[in-house]
Design a protein around this motif. Structure first.
Motif, PDB file in Angstrom:
ATOM      1  N   PRO A 194       0.842  -1.204   0.000  1.00 54.89           N
ATOM      2  CA  PRO A 194       0.000   0.000   0.000  1.00 54.89           C
ATOM      3  C   PRO A 194       0.874   1.250   0.000  1.00 54.89           C
ATOM      4  O   PRO A 194       1.997   1.234   0.527  1.00 54.89           O
ATOM      5  N   GLU A 195       0.377   2.319  -0.572  1.00 56.09           N
ATOM      6  CA  GLU A 195       1.178   3.522  -0.766  1.00 56.09           C
ATOM      7  C   GLU A 195       1.803   4.026   0.529  1.00 56.09           C
ATOM      8  O   GLU A 195       2.991   4.352   0.572  1.00 56.09           O
ATOM      9  N   TRP A 196       1.003   4.110   1.596  1.00 58.97           N
ATOM     10  CA  TRP A 196       1.522   4.645   2.858  1.00 58.97           C
ATOM     11  C   TRP A 196       2.629   3.768   3.423  1.00 58.97           C
ATOM     12  O   TRP A 196       3.625   4.256   3.971  1.00 58.97           O
ATOM     13  N   LEU A 197       2.473   2.444   3.272  1.00 60.73           N
ATOM     14  CA  LEU A 197       3.472   1.523   3.792  1.00 60.73           C
ATOM     15  C   LEU A 197       4.730   1.533   2.928  1.00 60.73           C
ATOM     16  O   LEU A 197       5.843   1.394   3.436  1.00 60.73           O
ATOM     17  N   ARG A 198       4.555   1.715   1.635  1.00 60.61           N
ATOM     18  CA  ARG A 198       5.706   1.760   0.732  1.00 60.61           C
ATOM     19  C   ARG A 198       6.579   2.981   1.037  1.00 60.61           C
ATOM     20  O   ARG A 198       7.804   2.901   1.017  1.00 60.61           O
ATOM     21  N   VAL A 199       5.929   4.113   1.357  1.00 58.98           N
ATOM     22  CA  VAL A 199       6.688   5.318   1.691  1.00 58.98           C
ATOM     23  C   VAL A 199       7.533   5.076   2.938  1.00 58.98           C
ATOM     24  O   VAL A 199       8.710   5.473   3.006  1.00 58.98           O
ATOM     25  N   VAL A 200       6.945   4.423   3.940  1.00 59.97           N
ATOM     26  CA  VAL A 200       7.686   4.096   5.161  1.00 59.97           C
ATOM     27  C   VAL A 200       8.832   3.141   4.849  1.00 59.97           C
ATOM     28  O   VAL A 200       9.973   3.331   5.290  1.00 59.97           O
ATOM     29  N   ASP A 202      10.462   2.654   2.122  1.00 59.24           N
ATOM     30  CA  ASP A 202      11.520   3.231   1.289  1.00 59.24           C
ATOM     31  C   ASP A 202      12.648   3.834   2.114  1.00 59.24           C
ATOM     32  O   ASP A 202      13.781   3.930   1.644  1.00 59.24           O
TER      33      ASP A 202
END
Length: 255
Positions: A194-200, A202
């Motif tokens: 999920p986008e929010w988890l991918r940002v974390v 990264d």
């Protein structure tokens, strides 16, 4: 000023002790990632299409090398260093010589990184024997792995400085090491998250290592300087914080 000769002597002392049990120690650090590589890479990989433009075995092999570069120095900087600091009181004995605490910590960090490089080098050799990668990959990988091992050794010594007992390390593995293992992109592309988890994910240190090593494997060096610089910053901050926290521990508790 740092007495680098004293740092080297701490490193040398740990190396001489480790040398007596080198083979079982090396096997303990290599067998688990190799078994995971065989089970998932050959077993699960036979049922999957190419991942990231390469066979899944190759994709996973690069990730397994990165995980090895995290696990080996982490275990040394936690359990072994804590034993020498808290249980065996080896650090206190060393400091009866003209060696300061910060030099002991730097020696421990350099040894944990060295032990990580030995184990990761063995893992890289197995990957090479499987025919994965080429000479350029095997050589340039060391730029990433040296920084990675220093980085995780520094992080581990930060936790070591705060630990009241061995049980404390389970918090670090549960809350930090395990999430990095599964969210870094070592097993599957982070784009699937999920986008929010991918940002974390990264910004996780292991993700930086995975991205750098995958870039070398794919011959895409565009982001390599930035990733190496990021790892260098993580390593310097981790080591400096480990020295600070350890010195504060000794001042407050006398270890």
């Amino acid at each position: 000023m740092i007495n680098f000769h004293a740092v080297f002597q701490v490193w040398r002392r740990n190396f001489l002790v480790w040398r007596k049990l080198a083979l079982p120690s090396l096997l303990g650090n290599v067998v688990d990632p190799v078994m995971a590589l065989m089970a998932f890479g050959l077993g699960l990989g036979s049922m999957l299409p190419n991942v990231g433009g390469m066979p899944y075995l190759n994709y996973l092999a690069v990730g397994a090398v990165c995980i090895s570069a995290m696990n080996a120095p982490t275990f040394e900087a936690l359990y072994s260093a804590f034993s020498r600091m808290h249980t065996q009181k080896t650090w206190q004995v060393i400091m009866n010589t003209p060696v300061r605490l910060r030099e002991v910590v730097l020696g421990e960090c350099s040894w944990a990184a060295s032990k990580g490089l030995i184990s990761t080098g063995a893992m890289l050799l197995i990957v090479a024997l499987l025919g994965i990668g080429d000479l350029q990959f095997w050589l340039l990988s060391w730029l990433v792995l040296i920084l990675a091992c220093l980085m995780f050794a520094g992080f581990g010594l930060c936790i070591n400085a705060r630990a009241p007992s061995y049980d404390f390390f389970m918090f670090y593995f549960t809350l930090v090491v395990t999430p990095m293992t599964f969210l870094s992109g070592a097993f599957f592309p982070r784009e699937q998250l999920p986008e929010w988890l991918r940002v974390v994910a990264d910004f996780m240190p292991l993700s930086v290592v995975v991205d750098a090593l995958r870039g070398i494997y794919a011959r895409d060096f565009s982001m390599l300087p930035a990733l190496l610089a990021q790892m260098a910053v993580y390593a310097l901050v981790g080591i400096a914080l480990a020295v600070f926290l350890t010195e504060r521990r000794f001042k407050r508790k006398g270890a």
